[in-house]
Structures are given as structure tokens and as C-alpha cells.
Design a protein around this motif. Structure first.
Motif, PDB file in Angstrom:
ATOM      1  N   LYS A 211       0.862  -1.179   0.000  1.00  0.00           N
ATOM      2  CA  LYS A 211       0.000   0.000   0.000  1.00  0.00           C
ATOM      3  C   LYS A 211       0.901   1.232   0.000  1.00  0.00           C
ATOM      4  O   LYS A 211       1.857   1.319   0.764  1.00  0.00           O
ATOM      5  CB  LYS A 211      -0.884   0.025   1.248  1.00  0.00           C
ATOM      6  CG  LYS A 211      -1.917  -1.062   1.273  1.00  0.00           C
ATOM      7  CD  LYS A 211      -2.790  -0.922   2.500  1.00  0.00           C
ATOM      8  CE  LYS A 211      -3.826  -2.006   2.553  1.00  0.00           C
ATOM      9  NZ  LYS A 211      -4.667  -1.910   3.752  1.00  0.00           N
ATOM     10  N   HIS A 212       0.570   2.188  -0.897  1.00  0.00           N
ATOM     11  CA  HIS A 212       1.379   3.407  -0.997  1.00  0.00           C
ATOM     12  C   HIS A 212       0.698   4.526  -0.231  1.00  0.00           C
ATOM     13  O   HIS A 212      -0.496   4.753  -0.369  1.00  0.00           O
ATOM     14  CB  HIS A 212       1.548   3.834  -2.463  1.00  0.00           C
ATOM     15  CG  HIS A 212       2.363   2.869  -3.269  1.00  0.00           C
ATOM     16  ND1 HIS A 212       3.704   2.725  -3.102  1.00  0.00           N
ATOM     17  CD2 HIS A 212       2.005   1.986  -4.236  1.00  0.00           C
ATOM     18  CE1 HIS A 212       4.167   1.806  -3.934  1.00  0.00           C
ATOM     19  NE2 HIS A 212       3.129   1.332  -4.640  1.00  0.00           N
ATOM     20  N   LEU A 213       1.470   5.228   0.529  1.00  0.00           N
ATOM     21  CA  LEU A 213       0.961   6.375   1.259  1.00  0.00           C
ATOM     22  C   LEU A 213       1.618   7.628   0.685  1.00  0.00           C
ATOM     23  O   LEU A 213       2.844   7.734   0.654  1.00  0.00           O
ATOM     24  CB  LEU A 213       1.268   6.262   2.751  1.00  0.00           C
ATOM     25  CG  LEU A 213       0.657   5.051   3.462  1.00  0.00           C
ATOM     26  CD1 LEU A 213       1.142   4.997   4.898  1.00  0.00           C
ATOM     27  CD2 LEU A 213      -0.855   5.129   3.430  1.00  0.00           C
ATOM     28  N   GLY A 214       0.816   8.590   0.219  1.00  0.00           N
ATOM     29  CA  GLY A 214       1.366   9.830  -0.321  1.00  0.00           C
ATOM     30  C   GLY A 214       1.854   9.645  -1.746  1.00  0.00           C
ATOM     31  O   GLY A 214       1.700   8.603  -2.362  1.00  0.00           O
ATOM     32  N   LYS A 215       2.459  10.686  -2.251  1.00  0.00           N
ATOM     33  CA  LYS A 215       2.953  10.654  -3.622  1.00  0.00           C
ATOM     34  C   LYS A 215       4.399  10.171  -3.628  1.00  0.00           C
ATOM     35  O   LYS A 215       5.150  10.415  -2.698  1.00  0.00           O
ATOM     36  CB  LYS A 215       2.868  12.047  -4.250  1.00  0.00           C
ATOM     37  CG  LYS A 215       1.449  12.507  -4.456  1.00  0.00           C
ATOM     38  CD  LYS A 215       1.439  13.798  -5.243  1.00  0.00           C
ATOM     39  CE  LYS A 215       0.007  14.200  -5.545  1.00  0.00           C
ATOM     40  NZ  LYS A 215      -0.049  15.400  -6.365  1.00  0.00           N
ATOM     41  N   PRO A 216       4.790   9.499  -4.711  1.00  0.00           N
ATOM     42  CA  PRO A 216       6.175   9.032  -4.789  1.00  0.00           C
ATOM     43  C   PRO A 216       7.133  10.207  -4.997  1.00  0.00           C
ATOM     44  O   PRO A 216       6.721  11.304  -5.359  1.00  0.00           O
ATOM     45  CB  PRO A 216       6.172   8.112  -6.003  1.00  0.00           C
ATOM     46  CG  PRO A 216       5.024   8.559  -6.825  1.00  0.00           C
ATOM     47  CD  PRO A 216       4.002   9.065  -5.862  1.00  0.00           C
ATOM     48  N   ALA A 217       8.403   9.955  -4.778  1.00  0.00           N
ATOM     49  CA  ALA A 217       9.424  10.992  -4.923  1.00  0.00           C
ATOM     50  C   ALA A 217       9.452  11.468  -6.373  1.00  0.00           C
ATOM     51  O   ALA A 217       9.330  10.679  -7.306  1.00  0.00           O
ATOM     52  CB  ALA A 217      10.790  10.448  -4.522  1.00  0.00           C
ATOM     53  N   GLY A 218       9.610  12.764  -6.543  1.00  0.00           N
ATOM     54  CA  GLY A 218       9.663  13.325  -7.891  1.00  0.00           C
ATOM     55  C   GLY A 218       8.301  13.434  -8.535  1.00  0.00           C
ATOM     56  O   GLY A 218       8.193  13.460  -9.753  1.00  0.00           O
ATOM     57  N   SER A 219       7.256  13.495  -7.747  1.00  0.00           N
ATOM     58  CA  SER A 219       5.910  13.521  -8.316  1.00  0.00           C
ATOM     59  C   SER A 219       5.639  14.808  -9.088  1.00  0.00           C
ATOM     60  O   SER A 219       4.845  14.819 -10.021  1.00  0.00           O
ATOM     61  CB  SER A 219       4.875  13.358  -7.206  1.00  0.00           C
ATOM     62  OG  SER A 219       4.944  14.458  -6.337  1.00  0.00           O
TER      63      SER A 219
END
Length: 169
Positions: A32-40
Motif C-alpha cells: 500500500k502506498h501512502l502519499g505521492k512518490p518521490a519526484g511527483s
């Protein structure tokens, strides 16, 4: 019961492994991903283009007004101001009192070379001066003085040569 020594070999303890319980190494658990990935910020433009066609928005913040890298001289900025006059006589007076025109005409009389833009300014202003003089009925005194004295002499000689008896009935 007899005591057994500990060994590192693992025997059959617990449930035997079968092919149905074993996970394949290629299958990975989905996290499960929380938040936006790096470099969004930079990848938003790519994700928008994959979906329906939308206008690509620039992800950078701030003003997008272009900045001039060359400094313009202050002399050329003042030329763009245009003054409106109420009458031709006011405009003529302003042209005759123009300090820039006077200094440029002095340079030309001394034989100094002036810039192309300055020469255009002088030509344009002198042409406007001539138009205003014609409009107001003003003429150069030097040219008309010579012509007017010749005409006066001729008129006077004609007047003296007239015989009054020719006009009597």
C-alpha cells in the motif's frame, strides 16, 4: 527418555511444504502506498498524457513572464512619449524650444557625425516644423526679404511710369 544433543540440522518440524503453499519468487506482494512518490512534481505531466487528452500544465510555480537579458538605454525610452498639442502654434513653439533638437543641429553645423536614430529624429522634426510653418503661413525671412525688395522696386518704378492722362475719359 534419553537426552538428545542439539544440532543445526533441521528435521521435519511442522507442516511439510507442498507446491500449493510455496510462493514463486516472481510474485511480489503489492504494498500500500501512502502519499505521492518521490519526484511527483516532474512526473505529473507524464501521468496526465497517459489518460484523456488534457492541457499540460507547467508544474513550476511563479511568474512565467520573460525577462530581458539586455539592458535598454534610457535615452530611447523617452522617445516613445507622444505629447498632444491644442494648436499648431503651440507645437511649433515646442519644436523651436526643443533642447535635444538644438544640440543635434549644433553638432551637425560643427560637422560632427551623429547616430542614425538621432538623424532620423532631426529629419522628422524639421519636416514637421516645415509643415507647421506652411499651415500657419510663416515663411523664412531670408528668402522672402530678397524677393520682396525686388518686387517693391519694380512696383515703384511701374507706379512712377504710369501716365494719369491714360485713365481720364
Amino acid at each position: 527418555m534419553a537426552r538428545q544433543k542439539k544440532s543445526r540440522k533441521v528435521g521435519k518440524i511442522g507442516v511439510a511444504k507442498t507446491s500449493s503453499n510455496v510462493r514463486k519468487p516472481t510474485e511480489k506482494r503489492v504494498k500500500k502506498h501512502l502519499g505521492k512518490p518521490a519526484g511527483s512534481r516532474n512526473s505529473e505531466a507524464l501521468t496526465d498524457s497517459q489518460g484523456p487528452k488534457k492541457v499540460v500544465k507547467d508544474p513550476r510555480h511563479g511568474s512565467k513572464k520573460p525577462v530581458s537579458l539586455i539592458v535598454e538605454s534610457s535615452e530611447h525610452r523617452t522617445v516613445s512619449k507622444k505629447i498632444k498639442y491644442f494648436s499648431p502654434s503651440q507645437e511649433l513653439a515646442a519644436i523651436e524650444q526643443d533642447p535635444r533638437l538644438a544640440s543635434l543641429l549644433n553638432k551637425i553645423e560643427q560637422g560632427k557625425k551623429i547616430a542614425r536614430e538621432d538623424q532620423q529624429y532631426v529629419d522628422h522634426t524639421l519636416a514637421r516644423h516645415k509643415v507647421l510653418c506652411d499651415l500657419l503661413g510663416i515663411s523664412n525671412d531670408d528668402e522672402n526679404h530678397d524677393v520682396s525688395t525686388k518686387q517693391e522696386v519694380d512696383l515703384f518704378s511701374q507706379f512712377e511710369s504710369i501716365d494719369i492722362n491714360d485713365f481720364k475719359d
